[in-house]
Design a protein around this motif. Structure first.
Motif, short mmCIF file in Angstrom:
data_model
loop_
_atom_site.label_atom_id
_atom_site.label_comp_id
_atom_site.label_asym_id
_atom_site.label_seq_id
_atom_site.Cartn_x
_atom_site.Cartn_y
_atom_site.Cartn_z
N LYS A 202 7.50 10.51 -6.04
CA LYS A 202 6.72 9.28 -6.03
C LYS A 202 7.59 8.05 -6.27
CE LYS A 202 2.32 7.41 -7.74
NZ LYS A 202 1.70 7.40 -6.42
N ASP A 203 7.43 7.07 -5.37
CA ASP A 203 8.14 5.79 -5.41
C ASP A 203 9.64 5.91 -5.17
OD1 ASP A 203 5.80 4.31 -5.86
OD2 ASP A 203 5.96 4.58 -8.04
N LYS A 204 10.13 7.12 -4.81
CA LYS A 204 11.55 7.28 -4.54
C LYS A 204 11.82 7.94 -3.19
CE LYS A 204 14.66 8.03 -7.53
NZ LYS A 204 15.57 8.61 -8.54
N GLY B 252 7.48 6.43 5.97
CA GLY B 252 6.52 7.30 5.32
C GLY B 252 6.17 6.76 3.94
N SER B 253 4.96 6.99 3.52
CA SER B 253 4.50 6.46 2.24
C SER B 253 5.13 7.22 1.07
CB SER B 253 2.97 6.57 2.15
OG SER B 253 2.53 6.18 0.86
N SER B 254 5.69 6.45 0.12
CA SER B 254 6.23 7.07 -1.11
C SER B 254 5.25 6.95 -2.27
CB SER B 254 7.56 6.42 -1.48
OG SER B 254 7.39 5.06 -1.78
N LYS B 255 4.03 6.46 -1.96
CA LYS B 255 3.01 6.31 -3.01
C LYS B 255 1.96 7.40 -2.95
CE LYS B 255 3.00 1.49 -4.44
NZ LYS B 255 2.14 0.29 -4.65
N ASP B 256 1.36 7.57 -1.77
CA ASP B 256 0.23 8.49 -1.64
C ASP B 256 0.35 9.31 -0.35
OD1 ASP B 256 -1.39 7.46 -3.94
OD2 ASP B 256 -1.35 5.63 -2.72
N LYS C 178 0.81 -1.21 0.00
CA LYS C 178 0.00 0.00 0.00
C LYS C 178 0.85 1.27 0.00
CE LYS C 178 -3.79 0.12 2.37
NZ LYS C 178 -4.78 0.15 3.48
N ASN C 179 1.97 1.28 0.74
CA ASN C 179 2.71 2.53 0.91
C ASN C 179 4.21 2.42 0.65
OD1 ASN C 179 3.63 1.20 3.22
ND2 ASN C 179 2.06 2.17 4.51
N ASN C 180 4.67 1.26 0.16
CA ASN C 180 6.10 1.05 -0.10
C ASN C 180 6.95 1.06 1.17
OD1 ASN C 180 6.06 0.59 -2.82
ND2 ASN C 180 6.59 2.68 -3.42
N GLU C 181 6.35 0.85 2.33
CA GLU C 181 7.09 0.80 3.58
C GLU C 181 7.88 -0.50 3.66
OE1 GLU C 181 8.34 2.54 6.96
OE2 GLU C 181 6.49 3.32 6.09
N THR C 182 9.21 -0.42 3.88
CA THR C 182 10.00 -1.63 4.03
C THR C 182 9.62 -2.33 5.32
OG1 THR C 182 11.79 -0.38 5.09
CG2 THR C 182 11.95 -0.74 2.72
#
Length: 793
Positions: free
Chosen positions: A259-261, A233-237, A35-39
């Protein structure tokens, strides 16, 4: 000399590497929340056919080396769907996986239920892991999930007392716990006398508590390590979540920078219960509140490099009638660089700043007091995945400390107090370490390591010297200890070495797998703690002054052994953990009778070096699946301290006998449960029962010049009444949440349901009406109902 020792250690590390067959290939990558790219930390990657696996590290990275061919990969993590995927390996491959929280759907993979199985094969023991998704399913108090409250329900962990900050692990002191938030040291983990933790649950990703079998990468404390990581922190939204309660509120904002980075996370929290005190005429000048701020920024430079900047700032304010004000809190900052040298070698470089401030404004005596400790830490850690059966962790770090024992200032021009600065103290603590995990056979896996630590007490300071090197002298006529008189002093300039220490700290853990569901594990570790907390817990708010080891204060050396039996029952639906441990600690500080700790520039004159021991049995039974789940933990233990006389003529403390330490809790029972009735309602309950804290009561009295003076027996031979309370909570999640971006929930909770008056202390006094002596129980918290509204969008 230091350079030669470190160079030799690094040579040993790198000559350990060996080559392996090229018929094997490495699968590596990161595992993130879909959902949020959280590792995600500690995710299990397992290949059932080969019966081998690994876990993601603190930054979500994994690496596993397997034979050429087609393999089915199983990825599981508590609170998330388990996925299975087939991968064909004919070359080194990088594959990033994305997994979803339970209840969400995935495609193109097989989804199975994830159970909270114990890792039977791993030699890791005396370790409890809790993801924030697990913690949030636990019962809440005052409408807010609390990290420290969750670990107090684990075996071997107790609170430091009603209204006291910190926690105790296996009979150790609160100062013997190394608490790390994004690798930065937290010196005080509690808000409002232990009622809240300093960790905002919305900002926390994962935590791990090491009670024993501690890896060599950790050092500096004698009892435990609590390792906590903040979300990236979310890198998507863009997301916002928070909560509004009767006592405190919180708000957290996160979203992409690129976004995504890149991503950011900023969270704030504060309490306002003190405002209600001002509605009462008797309490209008009293207050007790806290506030804190979490922040983190992450940026992925490329596939092999990522940068992180994280920080925390928090303060507590406690004031009585404006005549007594106590302000204290932590500040941290950490800049980290993750670099992937290869698909088998991961590194992390950290530059860390940590500060703990402690201030008192004693208006009724006319002065202000400031004290604290700062440290600056640089560390470089490597994780080397040599093969599926052999892994290495190694690295080095250096910590520079600045101690302020006390700055005294007059609170007004007519206070009569002269300003004074107690000698600031400085120290440097470098170390190197090597950790290895090696699967020797299908049944036996070992983890072994070595940490080499050094400690330098530095100037500028003026050092006192005494006859026979004894700052504390024994008065044989009166049979008491008294302050010694310095015979000379010596000034050490800036960065001049006053005293130095070095210690080898070996670590060993072994697991023997009885079958697929049972194993026996054993561990040994030695820890060196070069800092000591000088604390007076009998004051209205405890004095916290950290001191470095020097020529009088020796470093604490802890040795601990543990043996355990671990079992998964019914395929992991249930689990059982049984451990027994024995721990001994050298050079634990003890205070002479009548020790004066405030504004003491010669603290060595009121302390003696003693020793501690703790031993016990821990049992934990968990139900991991179903609508109703939770655990029961029980600990039977002893924690004792001894300070014998230094010569045959001296009596020592407590006549040189072993006596119960302030952290001794013979019995510790905790029960936690959660029940999900349906999508709308869920319920939780906690019950805690502990033996009363050891104290010293007067055993008689006498009169002198018309003054009644109490007399006391041996130290800590009495106990406060047993400590226990029951907490319940109910969470209402409206069904309309499912179809909209704004999601909210109502949390209703009652702390101390049956209004138990747990004693923070027992005071003895003479009743002014009857003239009869009486004991008066001082309790801080009774029943506390609360309601809060949590939201996210």
């Amino acid at each position: 000399m230091i350079t030669k020792k470190i160079s030799l250690f690094l040579i040993i590390i790198f000559t350990t590497f060996t080559s392996f067959s090229q018929d094997k290939f490495t699968l590596s990558g990161t595992i993130k929340d879909s959902k949020n790219n959280e590792t995600l930390i500690g995710v299990n990657i397992y290949i059932p056919a080969l019966k081998i696996g690994t876990t993601t590290n603190e930054y979500g990275f994994y690496s596993i080396t397997v034979p050429r061919g087609e393999h089915q990969i199983e990825i599981s993590y508590i609170g998330y769907q388990t996925i299975q995927q087939t991968i064909n390996l004919n070359q080194n491959t990088k594959n990033n996986f994305y997994i979803s929280e339970s209840g969400e759907e995935l495609q193109e993979v097989i989804i199975t239920d994830n159970k909270g199985k114990i890792n039977i094969k791993s030699p890791e023991m005396s370790v409890n892991k809790l993801s924030i998704s697990t913690i949030k399913k636990m019962p809440v108090v005052l409408g807010e999930v609390d990290v420290l409250k969750s670990i107090l329900l684990l075996p071997g962990v107790t609170n430091a007392g009603e209204g006291a900050s910190g926690f105790n692990v296996r009979g150790g002191g609160a100062d013997q716990n190394l608490i790390l938030l994004d690798e930065a040291t937290i010196f005080n983990s509690s808000h409002v006398f232990g009622f809240f933790s300093v960790f905002n649950p919305d900002a926390i990703k994962d935590l791990k508590l090491y009670k024993g079998g501690i890896p060599a990468r950790f050092g500096g404390r004698a009892s435990s390590v609590l390792e906590i990581y903040q979300k990236d922190g979310s890198s998507k939204d863009f997301h916002v979540n928070g909560g509004i309660g009767l006592i405190s509120s919180r708000l957290l904002v996160e979203g992409p920078i690129v976004k995504d980075k890149g991503s950011f996370l900023i969270g704030g929290r504060g309490s306002y219960a003190h405002l209600f005190l001002k509605l009462s005429e008797d309490n209008k000048d009293n207050s007790a509140y806290f506030y804190d701020l979490n922040a983190k920024f992450s940026y992925k430079l490329n596939d092999n490099n990522s940068l992180y900047l994280s920080g925390y700032f928090g303060r507590d304010v406690f004031s009585l009638n404006k005549s007594f004000t106590n302000i204290y809190g932590n500040s941290t900052l950490n800049l980290r660089w993750n670099h992937l040298y290869s698909n088998k070698l991961f590194s992390n470089l950290s530059l860390i700043y940590s500060d703990y401030y402690y201030g008192l404004d004693l208006d009724f005596v006319g002065f202000k007091w400031d004290s604290g400790i700062k440290n600056y830490n640089i560390k470089y850690d490597f994780k080397h995945y040599i093969s599926d059966k052999f892994k290495l962790n190694y690295g080095l770090n250096g910590i520079y400390y600045e101690f302020n024992p006390g700055t005294i200032k007059p609170s007004s021009t007519d206070s009569g107090i002269n300003p004074d600065q107690l000698d600031k103290k400085y120290a440097f603590e470098p170390s190197v370490y090597l950790d290895a995990e090696n699967q020797l056979s299908k049944k036996i896996t070992v983890a072994y390591g070595l940490r080499y630590s050094l400690f330098y007490r530095l100037g500028s300071s003026t050092i006192n010297y005494y006859d026979n090197n004894s700052p504390v002298v024994f008065n044989s006529d009166m049979q008491i200890y008294e302050k010694g008189t310095p015979t000379s002093t010596k000034y050490f300039g800036k960065n001049k070495v006053i005293q130095d220490y070095n210690n080898l700290e070996p670590r060993l853990a072994v697991s023997y797998q009885l079958n697929e569901d049972q194993s026996i594990k054993a561990s040994y570790n030695r820890m060196a703690q070069y800092l000591q907390l000088i604390s007076n817990t009998s004051s209205p708010t405890p004095l916290d002054v950290w001191m470095p080891s020097d020529n009088y204060i020796k470093p604490q050396i802890a040795d601990q052994v543990a043996l355990g039996y671990f079992r998964n029952i019914k395929g992991g639906d249930y689990s059982l953990e049984v451990e027994t441990f024995y721990k001994k600690i050298q050079n634990r500080l003890d205070y002479i009778d009548g020790a004066d700790l405030i504004a003491n520039n010669a603290i060595e004159q009121v302390i003696l070096n003693g020793r501690m021991r703790a031993y016990g049995l821990e049992i934990m039974v968990k139900k991991n699946t179903g609508k109703f789940n939770g655990w029961i933990s029980y600990t039977l233990s002893r924690s004792e301290q001894q300070t014998p006389g230094r010569t045959p003529e001296e009596i020592g403390i407590n006549d040189g006998q072993w006596y119960s330490s302030a952290y001794d809790k013979t019995h510790n029972l905790a029960v936690t449960s959660a029940y999900n009735l349906n999508e709308k309602w869920s319920f939780g309950a906690n019950f805690v029962l502990q033996s009363g804290q050891p104290v010293t009561y007067p055993n008689g009295q006498y009169e002198y010049l018309g003054i009644t003076v109490p007399s006391y027996g041996l130290r800590n031979e009495n106990r406060l009444p047993a400590y226990h309370h029951l907490d319940i909570s109910a969470t209402l999640t409206p069904r309309k949440n499912k179809d909209r971006n704004w999601k909210g929930e109502w949390v209703f909770s009652i702390y101390n349901l049956y209004n138990r008056s747990n004693a923070a202390s027992i005071n003895f006094r003479q009743n002014s009406d009857t003239g009869i002596n009486e004991a008066v129980r001082f309790s801080i918290f009774g029943i506390v109902p609360a309601v809060s509204y949590n939201f996210k969008f």
